[in-house]
Design a protein around this motif. Sequence first.
Motif, PDB file in Angstrom:
ATOM      1  N   HIS A   1       0.831  -1.209   0.000  1.00  0.00           N
ATOM      2  CA  HIS A   1       0.000   0.000   0.000  1.00  0.00           C
ATOM      3  C   HIS A   1       0.866   1.260   0.000  1.00  0.00           C
ATOM      4  CE1 HIS A   1      -3.554  -2.428   0.482  1.00  0.00           C
ATOM      5  NE2 HIS A   1      -3.005  -3.023   1.515  1.00  0.00           N
ATOM      6  N   TYR A   2       1.848   1.288  -0.890  1.00  0.00           N
ATOM      7  CA  TYR A   2       2.724   2.457  -1.045  1.00  0.00           C
ATOM      8  C   TYR A   2       1.868   3.662  -1.398  1.00  0.00           C
ATOM      9  CZ  TYR A   2       6.554   5.308  -2.954  1.00  0.00           C
ATOM     10  OH  TYR A   2       7.449   6.305  -3.214  1.00  0.00           O
ATOM     11  N   ARG A   3       1.966   4.719  -0.643  1.00  0.00           N
ATOM     12  CA  ARG A   3       1.025   5.836  -0.771  1.00  0.00           C
ATOM     13  C   ARG A   3       1.191   6.664  -2.030  1.00  0.00           C
ATOM     14  NH1 ARG A   3       2.313  10.058   3.976  1.00  0.00           N
ATOM     15  NH2 ARG A   3       1.173  11.476   2.639  1.00  0.00           N
ATOM     16  N   TYR A   4       2.323   6.545  -2.725  1.00  0.00           N
ATOM     17  CA  TYR A   4       2.553   7.381  -3.906  1.00  0.00           C
ATOM     18  C   TYR A   4       2.361   6.641  -5.222  1.00  0.00           C
ATOM     19  CZ  TYR A   4       4.477  10.450  -0.397  1.00  0.00           C
ATOM     20  OH  TYR A   4       4.630  11.240   0.709  1.00  0.00           O
ATOM     21  N   GLY A   5       1.911   5.412  -5.181  1.00  0.00           N
ATOM     22  CA  GLY A   5       1.671   4.682  -6.420  1.00  0.00           C
ATOM     23  C   GLY A   5       1.528   3.198  -6.158  1.00  0.00           C
ATOM     24  N   ARG A   6       0.649   2.608  -6.895  1.00  0.00           N
ATOM     25  CA  ARG A   6       0.434   1.166  -6.766  1.00  0.00           C
ATOM     26  C   ARG A   6       0.510   0.549  -8.152  1.00  0.00           C
ATOM     27  NH1 ARG A   6      -3.912   1.822  -2.233  1.00  0.00           N
ATOM     28  NH2 ARG A   6      -2.519   2.741  -0.700  1.00  0.00           N
ATOM     29  N   PRO A   7       1.072  -0.647  -8.233  1.00  0.00           N
ATOM     30  CA  PRO A   7       1.216  -1.262  -9.555  1.00  0.00           C
ATOM     31  C   PRO A   7      -0.115  -1.736 -10.111  1.00  0.00           C
ATOM     32  CG  PRO A   7       1.891  -2.809  -7.855  1.00  0.00           C
ATOM     33  CD  PRO A   7       1.594  -1.494  -7.164  1.00  0.00           C
ATOM     34  N   GLY A   8      -0.293  -1.545 -11.426  1.00  0.00           N
ATOM     35  CA  GLY A   8      -1.446  -2.120 -12.101  1.00  0.00           C
ATOM     36  C   GLY A   8      -1.251  -3.625 -12.217  1.00  0.00           C
ATOM     37  N   ALA A   9      -2.321  -4.337 -12.487  1.00  0.00           N
ATOM     38  CA  ALA A   9      -2.243  -5.793 -12.637  1.00  0.00           C
ATOM     39  C   ALA A   9      -1.347  -6.142 -13.826  1.00  0.00           C
ATOM     40  CB  ALA A   9      -3.633  -6.375 -12.837  1.00  0.00           C
ATOM     41  N   PRO A  10      -0.615  -7.257 -13.741  1.00  0.00           N
ATOM     42  CA  PRO A  10       0.202  -7.677 -14.891  1.00  0.00           C
ATOM     43  C   PRO A  10      -0.647  -7.853 -16.135  1.00  0.00           C
ATOM     44  CG  PRO A  10       0.769  -8.951 -12.937  1.00  0.00           C
ATOM     45  CD  PRO A  10      -0.467  -8.154 -12.595  1.00  0.00           C
ATOM     46  N   GLU A  11      -0.100  -7.385 -17.251  1.00  0.00           N
ATOM     47  CA  GLU A  11      -0.765  -7.485 -18.546  1.00  0.00           C
ATOM     48  C   GLU A  11       0.189  -8.104 -19.553  1.00  0.00           C
ATOM     49  OE1 GLU A  11      -1.966  -3.587 -19.739  1.00  0.00           O
ATOM     50  OE2 GLU A  11      -3.318  -3.332 -18.040  1.00  0.00           O
ATOM     51  N   PRO A  12      -0.348  -8.744 -20.611  1.00  0.00           N
ATOM     52  CA  PRO A  12       0.530  -9.267 -21.655  1.00  0.00           C
ATOM     53  C   PRO A  12       1.317  -8.130 -22.300  1.00  0.00           C
ATOM     54  CG  PRO A  12      -1.725 -10.060 -21.942  1.00  0.00           C
ATOM     55  CD  PRO A  12      -1.761  -9.002 -20.883  1.00  0.00           C
ATOM     56  N   GLY A  13       2.526  -8.436 -22.677  1.00  0.00           N
ATOM     57  CA  GLY A  13       3.343  -7.422 -23.333  1.00  0.00           C
ATOM     58  C   GLY A  13       4.544  -8.047 -24.005  1.00  0.00           C
ATOM     59  N   PRO A  14       5.348  -7.225 -24.646  1.00  0.00           N
ATOM     60  CA  PRO A  14       6.554  -7.771 -25.276  1.00  0.00           C
ATOM     61  C   PRO A  14       7.467  -8.351 -24.205  1.00  0.00           C
ATOM     62  CG  PRO A  14       6.546  -5.368 -25.362  1.00  0.00           C
ATOM     63  CD  PRO A  14       5.246  -5.798 -24.772  1.00  0.00           C
ATOM     64  N   GLY A  15       7.881  -9.559 -24.385  1.00  0.00           N
ATOM     65  CA  GLY A  15       8.734 -10.207 -23.395  1.00  0.00           C
ATOM     66  C   GLY A  15       7.975 -10.930 -22.312  1.00  0.00           C
ATOM     67  N   GLY A  16       6.636 -10.979 -22.402  1.00  0.00           N
ATOM     68  CA  GLY A  16       5.847 -11.695 -21.415  1.00  0.00           C
ATOM     69  C   GLY A  16       5.009 -10.758 -20.576  1.00  0.00           C
ATOM     70  N   PRO A  17       4.213 -11.319 -19.652  1.00  0.00           N
ATOM     71  CA  PRO A  17       3.350 -10.484 -18.827  1.00  0.00           C
ATOM     72  C   PRO A  17       4.175  -9.580 -17.916  1.00  0.00           C
ATOM     73  CG  PRO A  17       3.358 -12.732 -18.008  1.00  0.00           C
ATOM     74  CD  PRO A  17       4.121 -12.734 -19.304  1.00  0.00           C
ATOM     75  N   GLY A  18       3.625  -8.399 -17.632  1.00  0.00           N
ATOM     76  CA  GLY A  18       4.364  -7.494 -16.777  1.00  0.00           C
ATOM     77  C   GLY A  18       3.540  -6.311 -16.327  1.00  0.00           C
ATOM     78  N   PHE A  19       4.164  -5.467 -15.538  1.00  0.00           N
ATOM     79  CA  PHE A  19       3.559  -4.222 -15.078  1.00  0.00           C
ATOM     80  C   PHE A  19       4.680  -3.220 -14.870  1.00  0.00           C
ATOM     81  CE2 PHE A  19       4.464  -6.582 -11.201  1.00  0.00           C
ATOM     82  CZ  PHE A  19       5.060  -5.630 -10.380  1.00  0.00           C
ATOM     83  N   MET A  20       4.285  -1.957 -14.747  1.00  0.00           N
ATOM     84  CA  MET A  20       5.294  -0.936 -14.511  1.00  0.00           C
ATOM     85  C   MET A  20       4.920  -0.106 -13.304  1.00  0.00           C
ATOM     86  SD  MET A  20       4.770   1.556 -17.725  1.00  0.00           S
ATOM     87  CE  MET A  20       3.224   2.304 -18.093  1.00  0.00           C
ATOM     88  N   ILE A  21       5.941   0.495 -12.724  1.00  0.00           N
ATOM     89  CA  ILE A  21       5.766   1.357 -11.564  1.00  0.00           C
ATOM     90  C   ILE A  21       6.760   2.503 -11.708  1.00  0.00           C
ATOM     91  CG2 ILE A  21       7.325   0.005 -10.119  1.00  0.00           C
ATOM     92  CD1 ILE A  21       5.368   0.576  -7.768  1.00  0.00           C
ATOM     93  N   THR A  22       6.349   3.691 -11.316  1.00  0.00           N
ATOM     94  CA  THR A  22       7.192   4.873 -11.479  1.00  0.00           C
ATOM     95  C   THR A  22       7.698   5.335 -10.120  1.00  0.00           C
ATOM     96  OG1 THR A  22       5.917   5.517 -13.412  1.00  0.00           O
ATOM     97  CG2 THR A  22       7.263   7.226 -12.397  1.00  0.00           C
ATOM     98  N   ASP A  23       9.001   5.631 -10.058  1.00  0.00           N
ATOM     99  CA  ASP A  23       9.584   6.096  -8.803  1.00  0.00           C
ATOM    100  C   ASP A  23       9.235   7.572  -8.571  1.00  0.00           C
ATOM    101  OD1 ASP A  23      11.466   7.751 -10.106  1.00  0.00           O
ATOM    102  OD2 ASP A  23      13.191   6.512  -9.588  1.00  0.00           O
ATOM    103  N   PRO A  24       9.569   8.117  -7.401  1.00  0.00           N
ATOM    104  CA  PRO A  24       9.205   9.505  -7.099  1.00  0.00           C
ATOM    105  C   PRO A  24       9.886  10.556  -7.987  1.00  0.00           C
ATOM    106  CG  PRO A  24       9.749   8.317  -5.086  1.00  0.00           C
ATOM    107  CD  PRO A  24      10.120   7.440  -6.235  1.00  0.00           C
TER     108      PRO A  24
END
Length: 125
Positions: free
Chosen positions: A91-114
């Motif tokens: 429950h990081y207050r500045y961002g939460r990862p979206g659910a993994p989705e299909p993509g190039p190289g396999g399923p994944g998700f992204m998260i952005t640092d501060p």
Amino acid sequence: MAADSIRFAAPVPILRIFDVAKAYEFYRDHLGFTVDWEHRFEPDLPLYAQVSRSGTMLHLSEHHGDGTPGTVVWIRVDDIHALHAELAAHHYRYGRPGAPEPGPGGPGFMITDPFGNTLRFSQPD
């Protein structure tokens, strides 16, 4: 020496940071990286540090000219769903990862640092 006999190590991205406490809150406390070492030329000068987790190393730098905010780093993992569950549970207050989705190289998700850098986690097919 033949070019194919030269071994390369994995690259180590340098990510620009602007606040050490926020960087450590994100990389150490949220993502579970370990702070391996810190370097400052003098106590009041910018930080240059290495963080790592399971073989992935990142350098974090407050130095002007090191890295560019908005950098994208692609990180392969062996269990994208377990990583997603781990990060979502924080429950990081500045961002939460979206659910993994299909993509190039396999399923994944992204998260952005501060600081606007994006980490793309992916589980290769």
